[in-house]
Design a protein around this motif. Structure first.
Motif, short mmCIF file in Angstrom:
data_model
loop_
_atom_site.label_atom_id
_atom_site.label_comp_id
_atom_site.label_asym_id
_atom_site.label_seq_id
_atom_site.Cartn_x
_atom_site.Cartn_y
_atom_site.Cartn_z
N UNK A 250 0.84 -1.20 0.00
CA UNK A 250 0.00 0.00 0.00
C UNK A 250 0.87 1.25 0.00
N UNK B 143 3.82 1.53 -1.32
CA UNK B 143 4.33 1.66 -2.69
C UNK B 143 3.25 2.30 -3.58
N UNK B 144 2.03 1.81 -3.47
CA UNK B 144 0.92 2.36 -4.26
C UNK B 144 0.70 3.83 -3.92
N UNK C 156 2.95 5.99 -2.67
CA UNK C 156 4.06 6.81 -3.19
C UNK C 156 3.86 7.07 -4.68
N UNK C 157 3.50 6.04 -5.42
CA UNK C 157 3.28 6.23 -6.87
C UNK C 157 2.16 7.23 -7.12
N UNK D 187 3.45 10.79 -6.16
CA UNK D 187 4.37 11.25 -7.22
C UNK D 187 3.58 11.79 -8.41
N UNK D 188 2.58 10.99 -8.82
CA UNK D 188 1.81 11.35 -10.01
C UNK D 188 0.95 12.59 -9.76
N UNK E 85 9.03 13.22 -7.32
CA UNK E 85 9.53 11.86 -7.16
C UNK E 85 10.10 11.74 -5.75
N UNK E 86 9.32 11.13 -4.89
CA UNK E 86 9.78 10.93 -3.51
C UNK E 86 10.99 10.01 -3.55
N UNK F 119 11.35 6.32 1.54
CA UNK F 119 10.21 5.41 1.63
C UNK F 119 10.46 4.46 2.81
N UNK G 150 -7.09 -3.69 -5.50
CA UNK G 150 -5.75 -3.43 -4.93
C UNK G 150 -4.68 -4.13 -5.76
N UNK H 60 -4.00 -2.13 -8.91
CA UNK H 60 -3.18 -0.93 -8.67
C UNK H 60 -1.71 -1.34 -8.58
N UNK H 61 -1.48 -2.44 -7.89
CA UNK H 61 -0.12 -2.93 -7.72
C UNK H 61 0.48 -3.36 -9.06
N UNK I 131 1.85 -0.29 -10.73
CA UNK I 131 3.03 0.31 -10.09
C UNK I 131 4.25 -0.60 -10.20
N UNK I 132 4.06 -1.87 -9.94
CA UNK I 132 5.20 -2.79 -9.87
C UNK I 132 5.58 -3.37 -11.23
N UNK J 27 14.36 -3.17 -0.60
CA UNK J 27 14.13 -1.89 -1.28
C UNK J 27 15.11 -0.83 -0.75
N UNK K 111 8.86 -0.38 -9.97
CA UNK K 111 8.90 0.73 -9.01
C UNK K 111 10.31 0.92 -8.45
N UNK L 291 12.67 4.31 -9.00
CA UNK L 291 13.17 5.11 -7.88
C UNK L 291 14.69 5.20 -7.91
N UNK M 18 15.58 7.69 -10.62
CA UNK M 18 15.32 9.06 -10.14
C UNK M 18 16.42 9.51 -9.20
#
Lengths: 81, 355
Positions: free
Chosen positions: A38, A40-41, A43-44, A47-48, A53-54, A59, B37, B40-41, B44-45, B238, B274, B278, B281
């Motif tokens: 959650x 990760x979701x 943060x994305x 960011x958007x 860009x965190x 994190x 959920x 969404x993942x 992102x992933x 991570x 993801x 990061x 970035x």
């Protein structure tokens, strides 16, 4: 960067986990409202929404404990709330 | 620790991918999570589709298949294989070495240096380093480096942290001496104090497999996993990547007297979309310079993600031209490694399906 039509962090959280009241907790992680995916979701989405860009090194659970810590992280990234 | 190698090159690479393709939208029903959920993942992933072996396929099966293709197409002669390095964390057996098994199945000469290395996601760079060292010997002219894992066989289908990520593959890379006066720089770091962040707890001598180690346990976040299964502390890994990899690459470039601007591509191990975004970035590397599409197409196939990325993204280019690349791997151990080298012209560079 920010604008009146942008979703607030609370609204974004509600979209990710609609079953929880995020204004009623001071520790989303400890209270089981956000798991690592959650975050990760979230943060994305942040960011958007805010065009930032965190940093990956930011994190960490401490920055996602409650609405105040999330807002502090956004301010650190130049977001005017 | 820094290393320098001279007059070595990659001659070519094949990546063997199981033809069996699995789709996340079908697999997500196995997880105890709301569909919204999971979707969404997915975005992102980068969960999308991945390649998985059938339950009876081993590392040697993928490697033998790929090496036979090399021999059959005349790209390498069996008698030219002076050394065979197999980097895997899923060997066919605890003993003997999988490299010896492959040597035997292919009928390679007895004068073949067979070596297994227990490394995974950092294993492509580490395997190259070992190959370069072997090539210092006059008797070694060509080294075959196999980076292969069948980790899907060790992932719990009820573990959303691991299962949708894992892909299986074997890369077959041929390394030889370079007639040009090329210089390759590498940096390597290891931290065994953090080894528990990524491990398969049971199955070795410390904790042999028993009926108890096969029992699925509730490990939180609605995931079920047994001690026989692959475990990853996702948050720790991570953080490890975000903290350790930028200074590793900066140190490598400083050691080489080079800058990031002089590099055409930064080819990193690809754990998920993801994490790599990061990292890009943080290092201020444009996304176009750091390809990030292996997971969505094939899954995270461990030590083979870098050669998979080369074949997927640069296959045509590196067969015609040279380009300057940074390679960076990171994973179990914990181990992190990076290399600055010229890539190309490669005699072969492609993805092939198994069987």
């Amino acid at each position: 960067m920010n604008s009146p039509v942008m979703k607030s962090p609370a609204e974004i959280l509600k979209e990710i986990r609609p079953e929880f009241d995020f204004t009623a907790s001071q520790d989303f992680i400890a209270d089981g409202m956000l798991d690592s995916f959650d975050v990760v979701t979230l943060v994305a989405a942040l960011d958007k929404t805010y065009g930032i860009s965190i940093l990956g090194t930011d994190i960490v659970p401490e920055n996602f404990q409650n609405l105040q810590t999330i807002e502090a992280l956004l301010r650190k990234n130049g977001v005017n709330l | 620790m820094n290393f320098t190698y001279r007059r070595k090159r990659i001659a070519g690479t094949f990546v063997v991918l199981p033809a069996n393709e699995r789709l996340f939208v079908e697999e997500m029903k196995n997880f105890n999570f709301p569909e919204a959920r999971s979707l969404k993942l997915k975005e992102v992933m980068g969960y999308n589709k991945r390649r998985m072996v059938q339950p009876d396929v081993c590392v040697s099966d993928l490697a033998v298949f790929g090496m036979k293709q090399l021999f059959d197409r005349g790209l390498l002669k069996p008698e030219e294989v002076d050394a065979l390095i197999v980097v895997t964390q899923t060997p066919d057996h605890l003993m003997p070495p999988t490299s010896n098994i492959i040597q035997g199945r292919l009928g390679l000469k007895q004068d073949t240096f067979c070596l297994d290395l227990n490394q995974a996601c950092a294993g492509f760079v580490i395997g190259l380093m070992q190959a370069f060292m072997l090539l210092e010997q006059e008797s070694v002219r060509k080294v075959v480096l196999v980076n292969a894992d069948v980790l899907s066989r060790k992932a719990s289908p009820k573990d959303r942290n691991i299962y949708p990520l894992i892909g299986d593959a074997a890369s077959i890379t041929v390394i030889e001496r370079d007639v040009d006066d090329s210089v390759i720089h590498a940096s390597l770091k290891m931290d065994g104090a953090r080894h528990q962040a990524l491990m398969i707890p049971a199955g070795g001598m410390r904790h042999p497999c028993t009926p108890e180690t096969a029992v699925l346990e509730d490990v939180g976040d609605h995931n079920l996993r047994a001690k026989d299964h692959l475990y990853m502390d996702g948050s720790a890994i991570f953080n490890f990547v975000q903290v350790e990899i930028p200074p590793l690459i900066e140190g490598l470039l400083a050691h080489a007297g080079a800058s990031l601007d002089s590099v055409d591509y930064v080819l990193c191990h690809q754990p998920n979309r993801f994490m790599l975004q990061k990292l890009a970035d943080k290092m201020k590397v444009p996304y176009a310079k750091m390809p990030n599409n292996v997971v969505e197409n094939f899954g995270n196939n461990s030590g083979a993600t870098i050669p998979t990325s080369i074949a997927l993204n640069l296959g045509g280019r590196v067969k015609e031209n040279r380009c300057r690349v940074v390679l960076a791997g990171f994973g179990g151990g914990l181990t992190w490694s990076a290399m600055l080298m010229d890539l190309g012209k490669l005699a072969f560079c492609e993805l092939i399906d198994y069987p």
